[in-house]
Design a protein around this motif. Structure first.
Motif, PDB file in Angstrom:
ATOM      1  N   ASP A  73      46.172 -21.705   9.737  1.00 20.81           N
ATOM      2  CA  ASP A  73      45.712 -22.827   8.919  1.00 20.81           C
ATOM      3  C   ASP A  73      45.027 -23.854   9.827  1.00 20.81           C
ATOM      4  O   ASP A  73      45.266 -23.869  11.040  1.00 20.81           O
ATOM      5  CB  ASP A  73      46.892 -23.466   8.184  1.00 20.81           C
ATOM      6  CG  ASP A  73      47.476 -22.550   7.121  1.00 20.81           C
ATOM      7  OD1 ASP A  73      46.782 -22.295   6.128  1.00 20.81           O
ATOM      8  OD2 ASP A  73      48.615 -22.077   7.298  1.00 20.81           O
ATOM      9  N   PRO A  74      44.179 -24.750   9.264  1.00 18.72           N
ATOM     10  CA  PRO A  74      43.513 -25.772  10.085  1.00 18.72           C
ATOM     11  C   PRO A  74      44.509 -26.567  10.913  1.00 18.72           C
ATOM     12  O   PRO A  74      45.556 -26.989  10.402  1.00 18.72           O
ATOM     13  CB  PRO A  74      42.819 -26.661   9.043  1.00 18.72           C
ATOM     14  CG  PRO A  74      42.573 -25.745   7.889  1.00 18.72           C
ATOM     15  CD  PRO A  74      43.750 -24.820   7.848  1.00 18.72           C
TER      16      PRO A  74
ATOM     17  N   ASN B 182      44.620 -29.562  12.046  1.00 19.75           N
ATOM     18  CA  ASN B 182      44.917 -30.949  11.661  1.00 19.75           C
ATOM     19  C   ASN B 182      45.500 -31.058  10.255  1.00 19.75           C
ATOM     20  O   ASN B 182      45.689 -32.174   9.745  1.00 19.75           O
ATOM     21  CB  ASN B 182      43.657 -31.816  11.769  1.00 19.75           C
ATOM     22  CG  ASN B 182      42.542 -31.334  10.842  1.00 19.75           C
ATOM     23  OD1 ASN B 182      42.616 -30.226  10.321  1.00 19.75           O
ATOM     24  ND2 ASN B 182      41.530 -32.152  10.646  1.00 19.75           N
TER      25      ASN B 182
END
Length: 227
Positions: A168-169, A171
């Motif tokens: 997942d990203p 941030n």
């Protein structure tokens, strides 16, 4: 990972019409990828998915297709957006030593400090997309949240696991302690001390006045009326 057994039947026909007929009869169209055969189409009674899909854990699935057994994981499950009917399930073969990509449920442990101050715990990502060897994939990912203050979060980049890669990203927030209006009202203003707050008069309290003693003095100086 925990294991679960599911039995299915190979599909002799495919396509939208056939899939619709299967669902009417209480079965779910499924596909198995990653095996020696390019793709295996089969159908499973919908009731068998109750424990597999509606659970806080991830499972290794032993698929029994007409007597032939294969170990797999759920790659994707599709639901009707309006009725929540289970429409289709994709499985991926998962033998030991094979690298797989799968979504793992997130479980929290502990009561955050920020929640005790009036905040609200929010799970932003209920499942994390990870990549790793089949034997290293856990049932779920546990996050310790007791240290979180108001407004603090656990991000994907904070996740540490030597055997898994988080996809997942970096941030993206996984867990957040959201600040509520009640928590903001209870928090002291920046720079204000407890002594200052204690010395301030309560809202609505009457301010002391010097007029009352003066009025009493005038009353005492006035001569008594003659009888």
């Amino acid at each position: 990972m925990k294991t679960l057994s599911i039995s299915g039947t190979a599909r002799k026909a495919t396509g939208i019409k056939n899939s619709t007929e299967l669902r009417k009869n209480g079965t779910v169209p499924c596909v198995l990828y990653g095996g020696k055969e390019q793709v295996t189409h089969f159908a499973v009674n919908e009731k068998q998915f109750a424990k597999l899909l509606y659970t806080p854990d991830a499972y290794l699935v032993t698929l029994d297709l007409d007597g032939k057994q294969t170990t797999a994981i759920v790659q994707e499950a599709q639901f009707n957006r309006v009725t929540d009917e289970l429409l289709h399930v994709d499985f991926l073969e998962a033998k030991a030593g094979k690298v797989v990509t799968v979504k793992i449920p997130v479980v929290t442990h502990g009561s955050p400090k920020g929640v005790k101050m009036g905040g609200k715990l929010q799970v932003k990502l209920r499942r994390l997309k990870v990549k790793g060897l089949v034997e290293n994939i856990p049932d779920h990912i546990t996050l310790e949240v007791e240290h979180l203050e108001l407004g603090e979060s656990i991000l994907v980049r904070d996740m540490k696991n030597d055997k898994l890669t988080f996809l997942d990203p970096a941030n993206a927030a996984v867990i957040t302690v959201r600040t509520t209006r009640e928590a903001e009202a209870a928090a002291p203003a920046p720079g204000a001390s407890a002594a200052t707050a204690a010395a301030a008069p309560a809202a609505g309290a009457a301010a002391p006045t010097a007029a009352a003693p003066a009025a009493e003095a005038k009353k005492e100086d006035k001569p008594a009326a003659k009888k």
